[in-house]
Design an enzyme around this catalytic site. Structure first.
Site, PDB file in Angstrom:
ATOM      1  N   ASP A 206       0.971  -1.142  -0.019  1.00 33.27           N
ATOM      2  CA  ASP A 206       0.024   0.034   0.045  1.00 33.27           C
ATOM      3  C   ASP A 206       0.912   1.086  -0.116  1.00 33.27           C
ATOM      4  OD1 ASP A 206      -3.034   1.083   0.471  1.00 33.27           O
ATOM      5  OD2 ASP A 206      -1.814   2.072   1.935  1.00 33.27           O
TER       6      ASP A 206
ATOM      7  N   TYR B  62      -1.556  11.450   2.101  1.00 36.31           N
ATOM      8  CA  TYR B  62      -2.207  11.446   0.892  1.00 36.31           C
ATOM      9  C   TYR B  62      -2.455  12.969   0.475  1.00 36.31           C
ATOM     10  CZ  TYR B  62      -4.068   6.864   1.596  1.00 36.31           C
ATOM     11  OH  TYR B  62      -4.531   5.531   1.641  1.00 36.31           O
TER      12      TYR B  62
ATOM     13  N   HIS C 222      -7.041  -6.320  -0.956  1.00 30.09           N
ATOM     14  CA  HIS C 222      -5.960  -5.630  -0.928  1.00 30.09           C
ATOM     15  C   HIS C 222      -4.812  -5.989   0.232  1.00 30.09           C
ATOM     16  CE1 HIS C 222      -4.099  -1.887  -1.321  1.00 30.09           C
ATOM     17  NE2 HIS C 222      -4.178  -1.504   0.118  1.00 30.09           N
TER      18      HIS C 222
END
Length: 341
Positions: free
Chosen positions: A107, A255, A320
């Site tokens: 990730d 982010y 994921h």
């Protein structure tokens, strides 16, 4: 879960960094495990034990802003340069006697691992990266504007920003300000445990949206969430406790620096990843199913920018959180690749 895992704290790059460590031999080759969001060192619990038992020295830090590592207040303290600076000093501190180390990322940890190989390939012997491919820098467009155009305002990465994207009549992207902490406040209102469960049970191969006042992809907030067999309530409790204590802001700030990272990495435009790489992804992972990714991986684009890419593994029926869902297979993949070096 202990299993002989030691927990230590070291001063790196101006912050206190917590890391987990296990080994059978202090002189064994080091593997640095880099977690993503909303993850922690704990994400690698299965890999730490298994690889340590195979003779490696397994090191898994909480990145800055996560778990028991310091979380600087400023959003601007979470760029790729800050995080790589942390990891370089950690490597020097815990593995200074080794010229190069092995690296495994997942990730955001995979993104950070790509940056590590881009900036300091001299430190990396080989890389196993999970879920997120290397995306070469496009000098013509900032990433956040592109994501907002493609997916809209409710796309999770757009929701994580300090600003809300709005499409203009000229098909561009405008931005208007929001107060910091909007998504953090929403997560707090919905409850930390609920948010952790939403993330870890997400298996839709499509994009993730977080509409205001609703669960992930519009799921009702009072709906029941059933855990997958590979994820226990004990696991959820550990994540929940750490995120209750630290909050989500540190992780979300990664982010918020996507465009800043794009600006900072301009000198590396067109640069290839020059370390041996094995890439593993699940076929149900939203990253694998994002627009253009399969074509990029399988039609030569990925290999062009990662010329020492030796193997791509697409695991069927896997989502994921691949290293937690299929730990034994991932452990074997890591060992089989690293033992070549």
């Amino acid at each position: 879960m202990d299993n002989g895992i030691e927990h230590k704290t070291v001063k790196v790059n101006g912050i206190n960094m917590h890391y987990a460590e296990k080994d059978k031999d202090k002189d064994g080759p080091v593997i640095l495990f880099i977690h993503g969001f909303p993850e922690l060192w704990y994400t690698w619990r299965h890999q730490i034990t298994a690889l340590a038992n195979l003779g490696y020295r397994a090191i898994a830090p909480d990145l800055r802003g996560f778990g028991d590592t310091d979380a600087p207040e400023s959003v601007s303290s979470y760029t790729c340069m800050h995080v790589i600076g942390d990891l370089i000093e950690l490597i020097e501190t815990v593995a200074g006697d080794q010229d190069k180390i092995f690296v495994v990322g997942h990730d955001w940890g995979a993104i950070i691992a790509w940056y590590l190989c881009l900036f300091r390939p001299d430190k990396v012997k080989a890389l196993v990266n999970l879920s997120v491919v290397f995306n070469p820098r496009n000098p013509k467009i900032k990433p956040l504007g592109m994501l907002a155009k493609v997916f809209g305002d409710d796309y999770y990465i757009c929701r994580f920003q300090l600003f809300l994207a709005v499409a203009t009549k000229k098909n561009g992207i405008g931005w208007y300000g929001m107060e910091p902490g909007v998504i953090e406040a929403e997560f707090a209102k919905k409850g930390t445990e609920r948010i952790i469960k939403e993330f870890y049970t997400y298996r839709d191969p499509g994009p993730l949206f977080i509409p205001r006042g609703k669960g992930f992809n519009g799921r009702p907030l009072d709906s029941q969430i059933t855990l997958h067999p590979w994820l226990s309530q004990e696991d959820i409790n550990y994540y929940t406790t750490k995120y209750e204590n630290r909050g989500f802001r540190g992780g979300v700030n990664y982010y918020r620096n996507i465009d800043t990272n794009w600006e900072l990495t301009a000198p590396w435009t067109g640069t290839q990843i020059k370390v041996p790489v094995k890439f593993i992804v699940g076929d149900l992972d939203l990253t694998y199913n994002s627009p253009g990714t399969k074509e990029y991986i399988h039609n030569g684009g990925f290999k062009k920018f990662v010329p020492f890419l030796q193997e791509v593994v697409v695991m069927e029926g896997v989502g994921h959180f691949i290293n937690e869902e299929r730990p034994e297979e991932i452990n074997n993949h890591i060992h089989d690749f690293f033992q070549k070096f």
